[in-house]
Design an enzyme around this catalytic site. Structure first.
Site, short mmCIF file in Angstrom:
data_model
loop_
_atom_site.label_atom_id
_atom_site.label_comp_id
_atom_site.label_asym_id
_atom_site.label_seq_id
_atom_site.Cartn_x
_atom_site.Cartn_y
_atom_site.Cartn_z
N LYS A 163 -24.73 -18.24 -39.81
CA LYS A 163 -24.75 -18.58 -37.79
C LYS A 163 -23.96 -17.40 -37.76
O LYS A 163 -23.34 -16.55 -38.62
CB LYS A 163 -23.05 -19.61 -38.29
CG LYS A 163 -22.49 -20.32 -37.46
CD LYS A 163 -21.39 -21.18 -37.54
CE LYS A 163 -20.93 -21.67 -36.37
NZ LYS A 163 -19.74 -22.63 -36.02
N SER A 213 -19.94 -27.37 -34.34
CA SER A 213 -20.40 -25.96 -33.38
C SER A 213 -21.59 -25.34 -34.20
O SER A 213 -22.46 -24.52 -33.46
CB SER A 213 -19.70 -24.93 -32.78
OG SER A 213 -19.53 -24.75 -34.70
N SER A 247 -16.70 -28.82 -37.48
CA SER A 247 -17.92 -27.97 -36.75
C SER A 247 -18.92 -27.91 -38.36
O SER A 247 -20.02 -26.74 -37.74
CB SER A 247 -17.74 -26.57 -35.91
OG SER A 247 -16.95 -27.17 -35.17
#
Length: 494
Positions: free
Chosen positions: A80, A160, A184
């Site tokens: 990420k 997210s 998330s």
């Protein structure tokens, strides 16, 4: 032979160690999959095929030399783009950090490289991890690989960590890192039919992770199976003196401790999570999960979490307040974007840089956070929110006097279409209604796939555990995984 990109983390690790295939062959297969899907899914901000191959060559060389291999040896993963990666651009999906190339490695990513993993690239996300649909990225929205039956509309992969969830579901990587501030990891996992665990706050170091809300942010693994999550979490976790909130505890052997028998365990069902207007298929999935855990030997008990209804407003005061403080460092002086209009002074540069660099959702949350921290409203909002947060934690502590884990839906609905909630921030924030309470209390919580709804989309179930009891959460997740028998994957259209 099975396509290498269909293999799990455990399959890859064991196949490489046993000589069934080489780490380089695995890396090449995933590099190809990433390249073929990038234009359609936009799951990555930066791809790093050479880094994946370099790590794979080292693993193959170590195996040939008879050296011991790490627990993630030969497994290429997605990272990420919130984790600092030395020599590779790290943006948090924001223009304000465009071009920022760290001279250091985050603790979590370094642990994964030390365990033998390689990096396929930096995954897309909601800007500064603020969002539930991956529509706020400055590098374009991520498209879920899933489609509703008979409908071509692009769906949200969750947020997210939407790049992570989309990439795993589409078989672009076997696993990826995520971060979870209010859901998330869990919400995107539920939307895309994969597993993901947010460990106890402090289990994984926050050092080198771009901060959103420091008292809530926690890194965790996302993968297709519970076992893969256990393998990866073991590699990621551990005490870090560079993080003042890091837990100084040994890392348990979660993979070795996996056990789908819940005999003697009690599972709590929070009555407050049965909300008016809940999606009927989500409610049915929850009931099926309860039956599965009973079948695994657990006793099901009714529990109350009375302050649940205040969790969402509490979160959307505390998280923006911390973001307002954390994001003040992005001023155009030291790194990232600098917007310097002609004749501008220092204050003008700050304003111009932030106006150009931050997206609308980030600006909205900074404004909320600055407002609730202001002199006239600090006690009315921020202080009150912290008190309610303590009450929410107390609710969980009381509930765990009567049960070992808690079972609830992960999300109130299946994945929605991109653009469906983008004009209504409150509707978007309601996606976190089931995931935020565990984040406020710092508890370990996991989403596992539970089945497919009538529109052909995945639904997830959430297990919440006591502090430090990731093992209990993983075991309950394994019990659901085995009984759900979830084997669906998105039909390839990209």
């Amino acid at each position: 032979m099975t396509d290498l990109t269909d293999l799990t983390v455990a399959d890859i690790r064991e196949g490489v160690a046993g000589g069934s295939f080489t780490a380089v062959e695995v890396a090449e297969a995933f590099n190809t999959a990433v390249a073929e899907a990038q234009a359609a899914l936009n799951a990555f901000i930066v791809t790093t095929p050479d880094a994946a191959l370099e790590a794979a060559r080292k693993v193959d060389a170590d195996r040939a030399a008879g050296k011991a291999l790490g627990p993630m040896a030969g497994v290429p993963i997605g990272m990420k783009d919130l984790f600092a990666t030395k020599g590779v651009q790290t943006t948090a999906a924001s223009h304000i950090l465009e071009g920022f190339t760290p001279e250091y490695e985050s603790t979590v990513s370094q642990k994964l490289w030390d365990a033998g993993a390689g990096m396929l690239g930096k995954l897309n996300l909601d800007q500064f991890a603020m969002g539930s649909s991956n529509e706020t990225s400055a590098y374009g929205k991520v498209i879920s690989p899933w489609r509703k039956s008979g409908d071509e509309a692009a769906l949200a992969p969750g947020g997210s960590s939407g790049g992570s969830s989309a990439a795993i579901a589409a078989r672009l990587c076997p696993a990826a890192t995520g971060t979870d501030t209010g859901g998330s990891i869990r919400q995107p996992a539920a939307f895309t039919g994969i597993s993901g665990i947010k460990p106890t706050y402090g289990r994984c170091s926050r050092w080198g992770i771009v901060a959103f809300a420091s008292s809530l942010d926690q890194a965790g693994p996302m993968a297709r199976t519970v076992r893969d999550c256990a393998i990866m979490l073991e590699a990621m976790a551990g005490f870090d003196p560079k993080d003042s909130t890091s837990l100084d505890l040994p890392v348990p052997q979660w993979e070795a401790g996996l056990d789908a028998s819940l005999a003697g365990k009690k599972v709590g069902i929070p009555r407050e999570y049965r909300m008016d207007g809940m999606d009927a298929e989500v409610a049915k999935s929850w009931d099926e999960g309860i039956a599965w855990l009973k079948d695994a030997g657990a006793e099901v008990v009714d529990i109350s979490l009375p302050h649940t209804k205040y969790a969402l407003p509490t979160y959307y005061i505390i998280a923006p307040a911390e973001a307002s403080s954390n994001l003040a460092r992005y001023d155009g002086v030291r790194y990232g974007l600098r917007d310097l209009p002609d004749g501008a002074n220092l204050q003008d540069m700050y304003a111009a840089t932030r106006a150009a660099g931050f997206g609308p959702e980030v600006k909205r949350r900074i404004l909320i956070g600055t407002y609730v921290l202001s002199a006239g409203f600090y006690d009315a909002y921020y202080t009150q929110a912290q008190k309610v947060r303590a009450l929410i934690s107390r609710d969980f502590a009381a509930a765990f006097n009567h049960c070992d884990v808690i079972l609830a839906p992960t999300t109130p609905t299946a994945a929605f279409a991109l653009g469906e909630n983008s004009d209504d921030p409150l509707a978007m924030y309601l996606n976190d209604v089931f995931s935020v309470p565990a984040s406020l209390a710092g508890l370990p919580a996991m989403s596992v796939p539970a089945g497919i709804n009538s529109q052909g989309l995945p639904l997830g179930l959430q297990i919440i555990g006591r502090p430090f009891d990731e093992q209990g959460v993983l075991n309950a997740g394994l019990a659901i995984e085995q009984r759900a028998g979830f084997a669906a994957k998105p039909a390839r259209w990209w």
